[in-house]
Each structure stands twice: as structure tokens, then as C-alpha cells.
Motif scaffolding. Sequence first.
Motif, PDB file in Angstrom:
ATOM      1  N   TRP A 135      -0.400 -12.828 -30.327  1.00 45.72           N
ATOM      2  CA  TRP A 135      -0.722 -13.991 -29.497  1.00 45.72           C
ATOM      3  C   TRP A 135      -0.686 -15.290 -30.286  1.00 45.72           C
ATOM      4  CZ3 TRP A 135       0.029 -13.801 -24.645  1.00 45.72           C
ATOM      5  CH2 TRP A 135      -0.136 -12.608 -23.952  1.00 45.72           C
ATOM      6  N   ALA A 148      -1.472 -14.524 -20.863  1.00 43.37           N
ATOM      7  CA  ALA A 148      -2.422 -13.939 -21.813  1.00 43.37           C
ATOM      8  C   ALA A 148      -3.631 -13.329 -21.118  1.00 43.37           C
ATOM      9  CB  ALA A 148      -2.885 -15.018 -22.785  1.00 43.37           C
ATOM     10  N   ALA A 152      -4.981 -10.284 -23.547  1.00 45.97           N
ATOM     11  CA  ALA A 152      -5.106 -11.065 -24.782  1.00 45.97           C
ATOM     12  C   ALA A 152      -6.487 -10.927 -25.411  1.00 45.97           C
ATOM     13  CB  ALA A 152      -4.801 -12.538 -24.518  1.00 45.97           C
TER      14      ALA A 152
END
Length: 364
Positions: A135, A148, A152
Motif C-alpha cells: 500500500w 484500499a 488495507a
Amino acid sequence: MKTANEKNTDIQILRAIAILLVIAQHIRSRLPTPQAYHEIFNHVMFWPGVDIFFAISGFLICKTFYRDINTSISKSDAIRSFWRRRVARLLPAVIFWAIASVAISTLTESYPNTDPLLVAKSAASGILGVSNIYWASCVQFSLQCGSADYNAVTWSLSLEWQLYAISTLIFSVAGFKRGILILAAISVLFSIFPAPSFSFQWVFRPQAFVIGAAIYFLTRNIYIQLKTITSLLILIAGISICILSPLNITHPYMIPFISLGAGLCLISTLSGQSISAIPSKTLEWVGERSYSIYLCHLPMILISRELLIRLDLFTPSYVSFILGLATALSLIVISAEASYKLIEAPFQRKFSKRKLTLKSHSTV
């Protein structure tokens, strides 16, 4: 006096507080958020809840590995036992929710950048323990990585895996006293550089983890008994530092200040039963399931968002917000309970028992 085997319920409550802070951060804008809720973020930020988790992890990992090193016949035996328990504790739920994130991305049609192939790619990075690298690369190099919001959150889990590996290696080679000093030096070095959101410095921050490990090592032979009011005051001070620092402390000092706040939060739990002397069964329940809640809360929020949109109820208002929040929290509770009971607990029971050759049994 709290015995060595007695559960520290204060840490469970601190876990609950940490995950509630994270959820408070993540519902913003993902649900039909009224302006009054947005205004809160002009004064505080709740994402440092994850640094409280880092401090707890540093404390507990140092505690368990210190015990393993001192009760096993060899360092390799201690390392194997430590990693067996960590894998059993963390990996099965990550795999399940990573796969679930891909399935959920096919259902949440209204959300942007939800290509299931990209979600699958990011899910794989979480399973492999490199999500923080993935990320940060997406953000720093403007890569096409999709939304995301599906998995994430695994960036912090990947960082924890990496910190486990580094810290256990350093402790094995240098010993705990020198190991803590080495980790402290690394933390100071990282604190020199600015750490904007999802920069590499931000996703590799070790400070709160190291503070947690240092707190265990420095207090391991000390009996600490804090009064409930003292623990609560320390906890409030720690949380305040955590949530106020993002808007009031500039880089590169922000992350170190947040980490110090997380350390204070951890110190408030050292008695084990002070905060939990106040009736808090709900918080204990949340804390015990905080790992599953962390993994599932964003997908459940996005499902709630999708339902509101399909019912034409997404216009920001208090009614829509309360409805969306109630739906999201209900889904989170149900999903976390199922994840904990069907995945976390069974794997821990089956694989996480300490299989050490004890020093006391090694001589004849």
C-alpha cells in the motif's frame, strides 16, 4: 495479588478502546456522515488506535518470547514455539477475510475502484505479510491498486509480523537487555524522518511496538498495583495524546508523540484488574474479539453503505447515519463473533499450545 496465569482484563479493555477508535475513524464518509461528525475531525483523529495495538503487541510479544527463551532448552525451540502460536493466532483469520474481501468487492457495485482482481492482489499481500509495502508503494508511486477499503487494514498486521521477526531475531542474538537498546536506537532513527500518511516511514513505524516491549522488560520483576482512578487518569492522558497529536504535533515528532501516548495507555493496564474493576463486560467482549473486528469492520461498513444506497437512504442526515451505523455495527458484531468462534478460537486451541522442551526436564 494477580497471579502469573491470571488474565489481564485491563488489556482486553484497552484493545476494545483501540478498535472502537479505529472504527470511529473509518465510518467517516463511508456512511452518510452528517456535518457535525465531520467537525469532530477538525479537533481529533482516531487512527492512532492502531498504535495502541502496536504497544500492546510489543508488550505481549516481549513477554511471551522472554518466557519461551527462559523455559526452553534452546533458542531454536523457543523460536519455533513462538511462531507456531503467532501463526495459529493470526494467519487463519487473515486468509478468511482476505478471501471474503474479494467476494464482497463483487457485491458493492456502487463503491469506486473495486475491481475484484485488484482487491485479490491486495488481499494476497495481506496473507503474505507485505501489505504495508504494497500500500505504501501504491500511494508513493501512484500505482493502480484499487480501493484500499477492502483489506488495507492488513498493513498494520504485516508490520507486526515484520516487527515480530526483527525483535525475536535481535533478542535471540543480543539478549533482551541489549536487544531493547538496539530496538530503541532503531526507533529513534525512524523518528528523525517525517512520516506522512502511507509513506514508507509511516507504514514501517516501530516506535509504539518498541515502547510496549520496553515497558514489559522494565516492569517484568515489579509488582504494580494501580488504583482504578489512577489507571483511568493515565488511560485518559494516553488516549488524549494519541488523538490530539495528529492535528497538533508536526512531523517528524507526531508518530513519536502518538507512540508515547500509546505507551501511557499500556501503563494504565499493568495492574491487570484496575480498569476492569468498573463493570465492563461489553468492552471485554469487544477486546477479546478485537482482531476479528479489525479484519471485518471495513467490509461490513461497505456492505452497509451499499444497502443504504440501494434503498436510496444515503443522503447525509442523522437518520441515515444512525441507520447505517446500526446496520454496520450489527454486521460487525455478527461477523466478528462468527470469526472468533469458528476461526480464531479453534485454531488457537489446536495449534498454539506451547510445545517446548523445558530446561527443568532437560537434565537426568
